[in-house]
Write an enzyme that holds these catalytic residues in place. Sequence first.
Site, PDB file in Angstrom:
ATOM      1  CB  CYS A   1      -0.831  -0.286   1.232  1.00 24.48           C
ATOM      2  SG  CYS A   1       0.073   0.125   2.527  1.00 24.48           S
ATOM      3  N   GLY A   2       2.090   0.833   0.240  1.00 23.82           N
ATOM      4  CA  GLY A   2       3.166   2.119   0.219  1.00 23.82           C
ATOM      5  C   GLY A   2       3.008   3.102   1.502  1.00 23.82           C
TER       6      GLY A   2
END
Length: 282
Positions: free
Chosen positions: A115-116
């Site tokens: 998801c960063g």
Amino acid sequence: MGRVTERRKVIRVRDGVVSTRPDTLVAEEPLEIRLNGRSLAITMRTPGDDFALAAGFLVSEGVLATASDVLNIVYCAGATVDGSNTYNVVDVTTAPGVRLPDFALERNVYTTSSCGLCGKASLDAVRTTAHWSLADTPPLRIGSDLLAELPDRLRAAQRVFDRTGGLHAAALFSEDGGLLDVREDVGRHNAVDKLVGRALQNGELPLSRTILLVSGRASFELAQKAVMAGVPVLAAVSAPSSLAVDLAAESGLTLVGFLRGGSMNVYAGEHRLALRTAAAQG
């Protein structure tokens, strides 16, 4: 330095027949990014292009804008208790006068390969820190037929994906569809950072005449990275998030999702695309 791929034993079952064999997997290791000696972020990434990754991450954070903003990027020696270098810690030294984030806010962050950067900044923060306005970019005029060809060109350039099947990719194309650069990583946000970091190092920012194509979905963070690098067009083979669409509409970014074959959805910035309108049925 870590390898891009690693070998592991796997039990393989095919039509009820069991066998064992080595399998090639994409490598995943942590990378700590330090800024002037102070820890700023840790990301899970595929080793390789680490200096570009760190530089691109700092572009997206509004710290760096030009190659002259960076004095040096190095791996930190003695990163472990025994003093060995793991090549998993990089330190970026900025030039005098570069505005730094407020370390007093205990802003150290952790990013994941999926998801960063979680809990990302608001739209207001992106707007106030962007170095370039997409509204100032001379409008591109890109045909839908050209866009439709780009996923196949990206796929053909994914060398490590062919060996592992476990990597995301990001590519920069020119306005006429020429492949400028492509990077692979276990995290699609890292692949984009590597692209942007390389562009910064080569003095190519802002990327105002390019198309950014990402495998998978278009999250808010990827839209933010495009805006911060001056990229006017972001295309993804899967869906965008609602916040990515909001940011694209506010910033003037052209956002295309579900780019597969000859089909696509245009969520914002349609003025840059040459689209054919279907004839009315009646």
